[in-house]
Scaffold this motif. Structure first.
Motif, short mmCIF file in Angstrom:
data_model
loop_
_atom_site.label_atom_id
_atom_site.label_comp_id
_atom_site.label_asym_id
_atom_site.label_seq_id
_atom_site.Cartn_x
_atom_site.Cartn_y
_atom_site.Cartn_z
N ARG A 215 0.84 -1.21 0.00
CA ARG A 215 0.00 0.00 0.00
C ARG A 215 0.87 1.25 0.00
N ARG A 216 1.96 1.21 0.77
CA ARG A 216 2.84 2.37 0.81
C ARG A 216 3.51 2.61 -0.53
N ILE A 217 3.94 1.52 -1.19
CA ILE A 217 4.58 1.65 -2.50
C ILE A 217 3.62 2.23 -3.52
N LEU A 218 2.37 1.78 -3.52
CA LEU A 218 1.37 2.33 -4.44
C LEU A 218 1.14 3.81 -4.16
N TYR A 219 1.10 4.16 -2.87
CA TYR A 219 0.88 5.57 -2.50
C TYR A 219 2.03 6.44 -2.99
N LEU A 220 3.27 5.98 -2.77
CA LEU A 220 4.43 6.75 -3.20
C LEU A 220 4.48 6.90 -4.71
N ARG A 221 4.03 5.86 -5.44
CA ARG A 221 4.11 5.91 -6.91
C ARG A 221 2.99 6.76 -7.51
N TYR A 222 1.75 6.51 -7.09
CA TYR A 222 0.61 7.09 -7.80
C TYR A 222 0.01 8.32 -7.13
N PHE A 223 0.36 8.55 -5.86
CA PHE A 223 -0.12 9.76 -5.20
C PHE A 223 1.00 10.78 -5.00
N MET A 224 2.21 10.30 -4.68
CA MET A 224 3.34 11.20 -4.50
C MET A 224 4.13 11.41 -5.78
N GLY A 225 3.93 10.52 -6.77
CA GLY A 225 4.60 10.69 -8.06
C GLY A 225 6.07 10.34 -8.06
N ARG A 244 8.15 -5.12 -9.86
CA ARG A 244 7.34 -6.33 -9.73
C ARG A 244 6.23 -6.15 -8.72
N LEU A 245 6.53 -5.51 -7.58
CA LEU A 245 5.51 -5.30 -6.57
C LEU A 245 4.40 -4.40 -7.08
N LEU A 246 4.77 -3.35 -7.83
CA LEU A 246 3.75 -2.48 -8.41
C LEU A 246 2.85 -3.25 -9.36
N ARG A 247 3.47 -4.05 -10.21
CA ARG A 247 2.67 -4.80 -11.19
C ARG A 247 1.76 -5.80 -10.49
N ARG A 248 2.29 -6.53 -9.51
CA ARG A 248 1.48 -7.52 -8.81
C ARG A 248 0.36 -6.86 -8.02
N SER A 249 0.67 -5.74 -7.38
CA SER A 249 -0.34 -5.05 -6.58
C SER A 249 -1.45 -4.51 -7.46
N CYS A 250 -1.08 -3.91 -8.59
CA CYS A 250 -2.10 -3.38 -9.51
C CYS A 250 -2.96 -4.51 -10.07
N ASP A 251 -2.33 -5.64 -10.41
CA ASP A 251 -3.09 -6.78 -10.91
C ASP A 251 -4.05 -7.29 -9.84
N PHE A 252 -3.58 -7.35 -8.59
CA PHE A 252 -4.43 -7.83 -7.50
C PHE A 252 -5.62 -6.91 -7.28
N VAL A 253 -5.36 -5.60 -7.22
CA VAL A 253 -6.45 -4.64 -7.01
C VAL A 253 -7.44 -4.71 -8.17
N ARG A 254 -6.92 -4.85 -9.39
CA ARG A 254 -7.81 -4.95 -10.56
C ARG A 254 -8.67 -6.19 -10.47
N GLU A 255 -8.07 -7.33 -10.09
CA GLU A 255 -8.85 -8.57 -9.97
C GLU A 255 -9.93 -8.46 -8.89
N GLN A 256 -9.57 -7.85 -7.76
CA GLN A 256 -10.55 -7.69 -6.69
C GLN A 256 -11.67 -6.73 -7.11
N THR A 257 -11.31 -5.72 -7.89
CA THR A 257 -12.30 -4.75 -8.34
C THR A 257 -13.34 -5.39 -9.24
N PHE A 258 -12.85 -6.18 -10.22
CA PHE A 258 -13.79 -6.81 -11.14
C PHE A 258 -14.53 -7.98 -10.51
N ALA A 259 -13.92 -8.57 -9.46
CA ALA A 259 -14.58 -9.69 -8.79
C ALA A 259 -15.65 -9.23 -7.82
N ALA A 260 -15.56 -7.93 -7.41
CA ALA A 260 -16.52 -7.43 -6.42
C ALA A 260 -17.92 -7.37 -7.02
N PRO A 261 -18.97 -7.73 -6.26
CA PRO A 261 -20.34 -7.67 -6.77
C PRO A 261 -20.73 -6.23 -7.06
N ARG A 262 -21.41 -6.03 -8.20
CA ARG A 262 -21.89 -4.70 -8.59
C ARG A 262 -23.24 -4.43 -7.96
#
Length: 263
Positions: A215-225, A244-262
């Motif tokens: 979560r911290r790595i994603l914050y530093l990359r996409y919120f802090m730039g 690798r961590l960025l790619r895996r984290s983004c893939d995980f969040v994407r999978e959870q997003t699409f798997a979540a019930p609408r």
């Protein structure tokens, strides 16, 4: 064993990673295997960067090209069999070059298009060329293309529409002959933050499920730039590990997003 050489005219510069590959092949997943992969990666990165330099001046930054080449190198490391007769350098070069070419192929599109739609566009485009060349047809109908490709007419239409995504109209394009009005003057503006509201809400559940470090790595990359190197310096990891961590984290969040019930 020749798994440490053979990447062309620079072969004399290739590192001897044969023993490392042999150990890597028998190791179970864990810290030792991850460290060994990174050691091999660092040893071969100069070769990957040499390949990336062949594609400079084509609209992509050198840093992006190096990262794409490094990703191809990682794929080659994971796929390489040290028992094979092919040296690792000779095995890795096509993988890295293929990753670079794939990057440019995907980057050609002016807007994001799903892979399935790109494939449809390619099939329809080739079918139209074949029909024109074979039968001399200048007017190829949707029905002709559907019959030739085995696609439905809806799929053909989708493939034809996808051609329009290769280029976009400039907002500076003049609307009249005098050039006084441009397309951009007719386009309204909206707060760009509005487009992010739904995306952020949908991604919240997946983000909460990530470990604190990710979560911290994603914050530093996409919120802090911060760049991947800057993030690595802060958290004590290599740039490739951050990638690798960025790619895996983004893939995980994407999978959870699409798997979540609408709702």
């Amino acid at each position: 064993m020749t798994s440490g050489a053979g990447s062309g005219r620079y072969a004399h510069l290739d590192p001897d990673t044969g023993p490392a590959f042999e150990e890597l092949a028998v190791l179970a997943d864990g810290d030792r295997k991850e460290r060994l992969r990174e050691e091999i990666l660092r040893a071969w990165l100069p070769m990957a960067h040499r390949l990336a330099r062949r594609y400079t001046g084509r609209g992509e930054s050198d840093e992006d090209l190096r990262q794409v080449a490094a990703l191809g190198l990682l794929k080659a490391i994971d796929a390489f069999d040290p028992r094979a007769d092919t040296p690792f350098g000779a095995f890795a070069v096509p993988t890295i070059v293929g990753e670079l070419k794939r990057h440019f192929r995907d980057a050609m599109w002016a807007v994001h298009v799903p892979r399935s739609v790109k494939d449809l566009r390619t099939k329809v485009f080739r079918a139209r060329e074949e029909l024109v060349a074979r039968a001399g047809q200048q007017e190829v109908t949707v029905g002709d293309l559907a019959a030739h490709t085995g696609l439905t007419q809806e799929e053909v239409l989708l493939g034809l529409d996808a051609e329009n995504t290769f280029t976009t109209l400039s907002l500076e394009r003049p609307l009249g002959g005098d050039g006084s009005d441009t397309l951009g003057e007719l386009v309204g503006q909206e707060d760009p933050a509005l487009a992010l509201v739904d995306d952020r809400a949908a991604a919240t559940a997946g983000l909460r499920m990530l470990p604190e470090r990710e979560r911290r790595i994603l914050y530093l990359r996409y919120f802090m730039g911060l760049t991947q190197k800057e993030i690595g310096d802060r958290v004590g990891l290599s740039q490739m590990h951050i990638s690798r961590l960025l790619r895996r984290s983004c893939d995980f969040v994407r999978e959870q997003t699409f798997a979540a019930p609408r709702t």
